[in-house]
Write an enzyme that holds these catalytic residues in place. Sequence first.
Site, PDB file in Angstrom:
ATOM      1  N   SER A 136       0.677  -1.059   0.117  1.00  0.00           N
ATOM      2  CA  SER A 136       0.133  -0.091  -0.019  1.00  0.00           C
ATOM      3  C   SER A 136       0.891   1.366  -0.026  1.00  0.00           C
ATOM      4  CB  SER A 136      -0.749   0.069   1.428  1.00  0.00           C
ATOM      5  OG  SER A 136      -1.657   1.282   1.510  1.00  0.00           O
ATOM      6  N   TYR A 195      -1.651  -0.414  10.917  1.00  0.00           N
ATOM      7  CA  TYR A 195      -1.707  -1.193   9.449  1.00  0.00           C
ATOM      8  C   TYR A 195      -0.688  -0.948   8.221  1.00  0.00           C
ATOM      9  CZ  TYR A 195      -3.449  -1.228   4.729  1.00  0.00           C
ATOM     10  OH  TYR A 195      -3.343  -1.565   3.200  1.00  0.00           O
ATOM     11  N   LYS A 201       2.195  -3.572   6.764  1.00  0.00           N
ATOM     12  CA  LYS A 201       2.480  -3.758   5.237  1.00  0.00           C
ATOM     13  C   LYS A 201       4.106  -3.498   5.231  1.00  0.00           C
ATOM     14  CE  LYS A 201      -1.565  -4.313   3.296  1.00  0.00           C
ATOM     15  NZ  LYS A 201      -1.731  -5.658   2.545  1.00  0.00           N
TER      16      LYS A 201
HETATM   17  C1  WQD Z   1      -9.210   9.790   0.911  1.00  0.00           C
HETATM   18  C2  WQD Z   1      -9.333  11.179   1.169  1.00  0.00           C
HETATM   19  C3  WQD Z   1      -9.798  12.059   3.321  1.00  0.00           C
HETATM   20  C4  WQD Z   1     -13.601   9.850   4.138  1.00  0.00           C
HETATM   21  C5  WQD Z   1      -6.626   4.956   2.928  1.00  0.00           C
HETATM   22  C6  WQD Z   1      -5.627   4.076   3.643  1.00  0.00           C
HETATM   23  C7  WQD Z   1      -4.719   3.473   2.512  1.00  0.00           C
HETATM   24  C8  WQD Z   1      -5.498   2.490   1.495  1.00  0.00           C
HETATM   25  C9  WQD Z   1      -6.629   3.661   0.999  1.00  0.00           C
HETATM   26  C10 WQD Z   1      -5.703   0.239   2.296  1.00  0.00           C
HETATM   27  C11 WQD Z   1      -8.824  11.919   2.135  1.00  0.00           C
HETATM   28  C12 WQD Z   1     -11.076  12.136   2.611  1.00  0.00           C
HETATM   29  C13 WQD Z   1     -12.435  10.331   3.388  1.00  0.00           C
HETATM   30  C14 WQD Z   1     -14.646  10.567   4.591  1.00  0.00           C
HETATM   31  C15 WQD Z   1     -13.349  12.412   3.714  1.00  0.00           C
HETATM   32  N1  WQD Z   1      -6.301   1.570   2.177  1.00  0.00           N
HETATM   33  N2  WQD Z   1     -12.210  11.683   3.267  1.00  0.00           N
HETATM   34  N3  WQD Z   1     -14.594  11.992   4.183  1.00  0.00           N
HETATM   35  O1  WQD Z   1      -6.970   7.667   3.886  1.00  0.00           O
HETATM   36  O2  WQD Z   1      -5.980   8.216   1.385  1.00  0.00           O
HETATM   37  O3  WQD Z   1      -6.266   5.836   2.234  1.00  0.00           O
HETATM   38  O4  WQD Z   1      -7.238   4.041   2.130  1.00  0.00           O
HETATM   39  O5  WQD Z   1      -4.780  -0.230   1.591  1.00  0.00           O
HETATM   40  O6  WQD Z   1      -3.826   2.481   3.084  1.00  0.00           O
HETATM   41  O7  WQD Z   1      -4.630   4.842   4.317  1.00  0.00           O
HETATM   42  O8  WQD Z   1      -8.304   6.907   1.765  1.00  0.00           O
HETATM   43  O9  WQD Z   1     -10.623   7.214   1.114  1.00  0.00           O
HETATM   44  O10 WQD Z   1      -9.984   7.095   3.624  1.00  0.00           O
HETATM   45  O11 WQD Z   1      -9.510   9.096   2.182  1.00  0.00           O
HETATM   46  O12 WQD Z   1     -13.148  13.989   3.318  1.00  0.00           O
HETATM   47  O13 WQD Z   1     -15.772  10.180   4.926  1.00  0.00           O
HETATM   48  O14 WQD Z   1     -10.992  11.539   1.263  1.00  0.00           O
HETATM   49  O15 WQD Z   1      -9.545  13.079   4.447  1.00  0.00           O
HETATM   50  O16 WQD Z   1      -8.487  13.183   2.045  1.00  0.00           O
HETATM   51  P1  WQD Z   1      -6.649   7.288   2.216  1.00  0.00           P
HETATM   52  P2  WQD Z   1      -9.715   7.677   2.188  1.00  0.00           P
END
Ligand code: WQD
Length: 343
Positions: free
Chosen positions: A130, A154, A158
Amino acid sequence: MKILLTGGAGYIGSHTAIALREAGFEPVVLDNFANSHPVVMERLAHITGQPFQLEQGDVLDTPWLEGVLRRHRPIGVVHFAGDKAVGESVALPLKYFHNNIGGAVSLLRAMETVAADDPAVAPTLVFSSSATVYGDPATVPITEDFPRSHTNPYGHSKLVIEDMLTALCAARPVWRVGTLRYFNPVGAHPSGLIGEDPAGIPNNLMPYVAQVAVGQREHLNVYGNDYATPDGTGVRDYIHVQDLAAGHVAALKALLGRGESFTVNLGTGRGHSVLDVVRAFEQASGRPVPYRIAPRRAGDVAQCWADPALAMRLLGWQARHTLDEMCADAWRWQSGNPNGYRS
Ligand code: WQD
């Protein structure tokens, strides 16, 4: 040409199972359904017109794993099985270290044991890593030589598994390992029959937006709009799960062909903000996605997107789907399965 997919009934695993079959491989799905649903197996059979072999069990059961490897004699293994919720990993670190690191150790030991007395069982592995191993990158786009760090158990798990694989390949050059660092997987198979089905309240943006659009959730909370980004909201490299699946096929073909181990980013090389995703989803679904600006989420970084050049050079792979296509496919899955596989 059997390929064993641990966690093969999960989100990325199920899409990869289809892509592997379409590429002429015979996937064998291994899953304990802790984070996936048995009905996925029926959907896979429906999409491809023939059933997939299933081995139901836990990767932590090493003797059972050895039996599965002896029975199927796979020419390669793709290791998806593991837990992947960042927030949960902070609350339950031992669960993550046990399931993710322990599961990887169990799989590698089983593969080594069986490969030692059955040359048909090649020590060839594709590992689901990841972009989280990059922590908070100093600059973007990110290349594979960027420093790694962890900001949660997490991501730490990895990173540790990546280091284990590096040590194993150094000690046993016969091992061929492809480590794939996913950026932000989203979307669904164009049939709308399989897709992302998070348990409970989605942590990730796209499934949450989809549940707002389908009327399951009232509004989206945008975690901060004061980041140093074009519109102040977080920027990420969203990649269609179909492109990700194709990346796994390309990785396996490279390992089975040239045979050198590698680590590559699987991303599009483009960043999109939270508000870009909201707008694209409204366009794709024809539904409003109301949102409120909320405080920043702990651990979030402002920007994170890939430089995917190495994957193109080594694997001849690049992502092809646009954000609009990602949203259209995610919407087809969500609107056809409002409660995921439970419906
Ligand atoms: C994306 C953007 C949030 C939810 C994570 C893990 C990574 C991978 C993918 C496993 C950010 C914003 C999110 C919400 C929001 N997982 N957001 N409101 O954090 O980049 O990555 O998921 O492998 O390891 O770290 O993805 O989709 O959670 O967030 O504003 O309800 O959307 O702040 O900017 P992230 P995400």
